[in-house]
Design a protein around this motif. Structure first.
Motif, PDB file in Angstrom:
ATOM      1  N   THR A 239      48.791  55.376  12.571  1.00 48.23           N
ATOM      2  CA  THR A 239      49.180  53.998  13.012  1.00 48.23           C
ATOM      3  C   THR A 239      48.836  52.806  11.851  1.00 48.23           C
ATOM      4  OG1 THR A 239      48.158  55.010  14.941  1.00 48.23           O
ATOM      5  CG2 THR A 239      48.338  52.433  15.119  1.00 48.23           C
ATOM      6  N   ILE A 240      47.795  52.938  11.150  1.00 44.85           N
ATOM      7  CA  ILE A 240      47.534  51.622  10.090  1.00 44.85           C
ATOM      8  C   ILE A 240      48.753  51.567   9.318  1.00 44.85           C
ATOM      9  CG2 ILE A 240      46.116  50.902   8.300  1.00 44.85           C
ATOM     10  CD1 ILE A 240      43.848  52.082   9.978  1.00 44.85           C
ATOM     11  N   ALA A 241      49.292  52.855   8.768  1.00 45.09           N
ATOM     12  CA  ALA A 241      50.445  52.702   7.675  1.00 45.09           C
ATOM     13  C   ALA A 241      51.599  52.395   8.317  1.00 45.09           C
ATOM     14  CB  ALA A 241      50.671  54.369   7.404  1.00 45.09           C
ATOM     15  N   LEU A 242      51.969  52.390   9.597  1.00 44.39           N
ATOM     16  CA  LEU A 242      53.178  52.109  10.287  1.00 44.39           C
ATOM     17  C   LEU A 242      53.093  50.529  10.712  1.00 44.39           C
ATOM     18  CD1 LEU A 242      54.012  54.928  12.841  1.00 44.39           C
ATOM     19  CD2 LEU A 242      55.074  54.453  10.536  1.00 44.39           C
ATOM     20  N   THR A 243      51.782  49.760  10.458  1.00 42.16           N
ATOM     21  CA  THR A 243      51.647  48.690  11.162  1.00 42.16           C
ATOM     22  C   THR A 243      50.842  47.747  10.090  1.00 42.16           C
ATOM     23  OG1 THR A 243      49.665  49.048  12.033  1.00 42.16           O
ATOM     24  CG2 THR A 243      51.689  49.227  13.389  1.00 42.16           C
ATOM     25  N   GLU A 244      50.758  47.998   8.995  1.00 37.26           N
ATOM     26  CA  GLU A 244      50.051  47.290   8.141  1.00 37.26           C
ATOM     27  C   GLU A 244      50.501  46.196   7.374  1.00 37.26           C
ATOM     28  OE1 GLU A 244      47.854  49.587   5.256  1.00 37.26           O
ATOM     29  OE2 GLU A 244      49.852  50.688   4.604  1.00 37.26           O
ATOM     30  N   SER A 245      51.896  46.271   7.222  1.00 36.67           N
ATOM     31  CA  SER A 245      52.644  45.443   6.593  1.00 36.67           C
ATOM     32  C   SER A 245      53.875  44.628   7.418  1.00 36.67           C
ATOM     33  CB  SER A 245      53.244  46.078   5.248  1.00 36.67           C
ATOM     34  OG  SER A 245      54.288  46.873   5.345  1.00 36.67           O
TER      35      SER A 245
END
Length: 880
Positions: A416-422
């Motif tokens: 989830t973090i990888a998909l929303t961090e940037s």
């Protein structure tokens, strides 16, 4: 195949029609009740309960006399009248019967009025059998005389009144032979009188009737050609029995019998439909057809009629049925509306949980993205990216983790973090979601589903997920359209629909009530969903022009044939139902009422909770598609649970997760004793506690160890003992990388025979399961026994509640375990909780050392054996 099944159904009456048409007989003889006429009640005696309600309403019977009480009185009065009769066969009239009823019960009411009330109710409840009416017309057309032969207490005038129907016009001149008239019934001499007075040889007479002895065996022995027009066959009798509707006329009165409409004609119409069962198909297709005709057909016919009625009342001309169920549901709803004369049309439309979940995704909200990922089942990172139209290069941090299974909370959080961090990636995801939303809207507009302020959806239901997610899509797109829902049943998850202000209605059960009905359906919905769905793959998305993109179908050729049989059975019942609706000129009762829904809910609930062995054999082999972005296909009855059947108790079935078994009762159906125990527990006749050990209950407990050498508490299950004296435990857990597990199997001091332990484990980063099994003595010899003793073979003595066997999962599976399913089949002999019981002799030290060496070699090869030998040497040196 559908047309082949339709063409192969041979009516029992075709032979009689041929004999009448080709001049092979000179007289048509007919039984009256359950042949020429049938009743809208399960059993003839149930009419007496309806009569009680009518008499109370008219002030002719005291309020304190219940329907069931009056029915029993009327049955007993008839038995007394027959016993007192001077007739050799106990033949009586209806007046004789009513003279045995207590006169004080209906003070001031004449005998004639009471008898007349019963006759009038018989007139209202009896229905002309349209197939027999057609046979009567054939006989009349060919100038063949008709006689009626009946075991009955009705007088000639009363029978004339009951038979005075436009469909039976040719019977006005028919001769009637009544048992009461001649003092003999059909089984005791009436047939000889009939043949003598007709002056015909027996071979010239064709008789049609429902009673195997009176209408078939006895006249057949005299030479009469007979057609056994069976009402309820043995298989359907078993179905009625599981529904609590005994075929015994003197059995208990059903509380579901409606005071005005009886059983709405459902029992007799189901029986009539089953008479047309195809004869040239396999046993499995025949079973599926019967299930469709006798269970799903009535339920879905009622549901379709209710939907059409609700739409008609609210002035809604079009309702939309999401695919894949929509193909059949739209046909059923449209047929119901057309038959009743309502201006409602149902149309299929392409929608799915998966597609609406993507279109409704808020990619700027971390929790929304995480929830979307968590809803998937056994999805890999690569499959997730594919469903979101993303390539590995779009998310560089996940490029080398494509095979990781999304089955751990920690993994889901990191993805989830990888998909929303940037911002760049969030915008890329937003573009994907927006495109998916626009393609969905384009498909809806092209179909015409957004032309009105409300979009009425018709679906089986459960949680109303499609309606909820579609509402989010429509609101964010500012369409001004809100979806409304008409469902077969909804569970507690539908609460969110009401809180969102969405109109949501359900037929059999709404928002989890009544619990027994909704829980049965939503816990084991597979057979309903599979039988109703079209034979095509799941909806994966839409093309730019709004056309559906479908996955590959996940069924077998055998399942396809059985599915066609079930769907044809459903359609056949509705055809029978609508035929009688259309013929009644608006007088046929509707299935739209709460009373009708209760009756149908009973049919559906009992079918789910107590499938027959034949049904289990068919539907247990059907395949299930996950239909939420995953390509996982599993059997409805998992192979791994079949060997566990001898170990299961009824409460164990309730403990199973839906992923363990989509329809737990199918397991019970293969074991008559387990099936009987399940029925007893469901009916309340047996307390679930009877399957537990006497004294203080105990639990099988699982703990797991992670690489940091920390032990974590896992799931636990109550220890039960079934009718075979055996026990079962199924425990599922997730971790961030377990290396070992400990199993406190009995949860108390006990001697345990561990027949087998099977673990389906997923190693971190690998989507392929590993199946590990311990079942032989040598498998147990090398394990660690904490406060328990290996006795040799598969026997273990546990000395304390927390005593446990340790299993080296990571070594056996080849890496730390992300999730696992642990199944234990065992037998337990409880010992004293004091711990003072005599302890048995453990297995020899040599056997334990040899077993340990085997375990070391199995998991670590020759290096493991060497390391183990070194540990033994060190222990021996330390002991000097």
């Amino acid at each position: 195949m559908f047309d082949a099944i339709r063409a192969s159904g041979v009516s029992q009456l075709e032979r009689a029609e041929r004999l009448l048409s080709d001049g092979s007989c000179s007289v048509l003889s007919l039984d009256i009740f359950d042949t020429v006429l049938w009743r809208r009640v399960p059993r003839p005696t149930d009419l007496f309960g309806m009569l009680a309600a009518r008499l109370r309403k008219a002030g002719l019977c005291p309020e304190w006399v219940t329907d069931a009480t009056f029915r029993r009185m009327r049955i007993e009065a008839e038995q007394r009248a027959r016993h007192a009769s001077g007739s050799a066969c106990g033949e009586v009239s209806l007046f004789d019967i009513w003279r045995e009823m207590p006169q004080a019960l209906c003070t001031g009411t004449s005998l004639e009025k009471l008898v007349g009330a019963e006759v009038e109710l018989e007139r209202e409840v009896t229905v002309v059998d349209l197939d027999i009416a057609r046979l009567v017309q054939v006989a009349d057309k060919n100038d063949i005389p008709i006689v009626l032969v009946s075991d009955t207490y009705f007088t000639a005038d009363q029978l004339e009144h009951l038979l005075d129907r436009r469909e039976l016009e040719p019977l006005r001149d028919a001769r009637v032979f009544r048992s009461h008239q001649h003092g003999l019934d059909k089984g005791s001499g009436l047939w000889k009188i009939v043949l003598h007075e007709l002056g015909r040889s027996p071979e010239q007479v064709v008789h049609v009737g429902d009673n195997e002895v009176a209408d078939h065996d006895v006249p057949g022995e005299l030479g009469v050609r007979t057609v056994h027009y069976r009402r309820i066959d043995a298989e359907f009798a078993r179905v009625l029995d599981r529904e609590g509707e005994s075929v015994d006329s003197f059995g208990p009165f059903s509380p579901h019998v409606h005071a005005e409409h009886g059983d709405f004609g459902l029992t007799s119409l189901r029986a009539k439909t089953l008479q047309s069962v195809p004869g040239d198909v396999s046993t499995s297709v025949r079973t599926a057809w019967r299930y469709g005709a006798s269970v799903l057909g009535p339920v879905l016919t009622g549901f379709a009629e209710w939907v059409a009625s609700r739409a008609h009342q609210s002035g809604t001309p079009v309702v939309w049925c999401p695919m894949r169920e929509g193909e059949l549901l739209s046909e059923l709803v449209t047929n119901a509306a057309r038959t009743r004369g309502w201006n409602v049309t149902a149309k299929p439309i392409w929608l799915s949980r998966h597609v609406t979940s993507i279109a409704a995704l808020d990619c700027f909200d971390h929790d929304s993205v995480r929830d979307f990922i968590r809803r998937s089942y056994r999805l890999t990172v690569e499959q997730l990216l594919t469903s979101l139209k993303l390539r590995p290069g779009d998310v560089p941090s996940l490029a080398d983790k494509l095979g990781i299974l999304l089955n751990q909370p920690d993994v889901v959080d990191r993805v989830t973090i990888a998909l929303t961090e940037s911002p760049h990636l969030t915008n890329r995801l937003a573009a994907t979601v927006t495109a998916a939303r626009e393609r969905l809207l384009h498909s809806l507009r092209r179909a015409g589903a957004l032309d009105a302020p409300e979009l009425p959806l018709v679906d089986l239901g459960w949680g109303g997920t499609i309606q909820f997610q579609l509402d989010q899509v429509l609101r964010r797109s500012r369409t001004g359209v809100r979806p409304i829902g008409f469902y077969l049943a909804t569970n507690e998850r539908a609460t969110r629909l009401y809180l969102a202000g969405l109109r949501t209605e359900s037929y059999l059960g709404q928002m989890g009530h009544p619990h027994d009905v909704v829980h049965a359906l939503s816990r084991s919905p597979e057979v309903v969903e599979q039988c109703v769905s079209a034979r095509c793959g799941s909806l994966l998305g839409f093309t730019d022009d709004g056309s559906p993109e479908l996955g590959a179908p996940g069924s077998s050729p055998a399942q396809d044939l059985e599915w066609q049989g079930a769907q044809h059975g459903i359609a056949t019942f509705q055809e029978f139902w609508n035929r009688y609706v259309a013929h009644s000129d608006g007088a046929w009762p509707e299935l739209t009422t709460d009373a009708a829904a209760l009756w149908l809910a009973k049919i559906m609930r009992s079918a789910v909770q107590a499938p027959t062995e034949a049904e289990a054999a068919v539907f247990g082999n059907w395949q299930h598609e996950d239909n939420f972005g995953s390509s996982i296909i599993t059997r409805i009855l998992p192979d791994d649970l079949v060997p566990a059947v001898p170990y299961l108790s009824p409460p164990d079935l309730d403990d199973l997760d839906m992923r363990d078994a989509y329809w737990p009762e199918l397991l019970a159906a293969s074991d008559p004793n387990l099936s009987a125990a399940v029925r007893a527990m469901r009916s309340g006749a047996v307390d679930p506690a009877m399957f537990e050990q006497s004294g203080q209950p105990s639990e099988t407990r699982l703990r797991f160890r992670t690489p940091d050498d920390h032990w974590w508490d896992g799931p636990r299950r109550r220890v039960r003992i079934n009718h075979n004296g055996l026990s079962f435990a199924r425990l599922n857990f997730e971790s961030e990388g377990a290396t070992d597990i400990s199993l406190a199997i009995p949860g108390r001091p006990a001697i345990v025979r561990v027949d087998w332990i099977e673990i389906t484990a997923f190693v971190s980063g690998d989507p392929n399961p590993r199946v590990l099994r311990w079942e032989r003595g040598e498998d147990f010899a090398g394990l660690v026994f904490a406060e328990c003793t290996w006795l040799g073979g598969n026997l273990v003595e546990f000395h304390a509640p927390h005593a446990a066997i340790w299993l080296p999962l990571a070594n056996r599976a080849g890496g730390p375990i992300a999730s696992a399913q642990v199944t234990i089949a065992f037998a337990v002999l409880p010992q004293s909780m004091s711990g003072l019981a005599h302890r048995l002799t453990p297995a020899s030290g040599l056997a334990r050392v040899t077993g340990r060496a085997r375990e070391e070699y199995r998991t670590r090869g020759i290096r493991g054996v060497a390391a183990g030998a070194a540990r033994i040497a060190l222990r021996q040196l330390g002991g000097r």
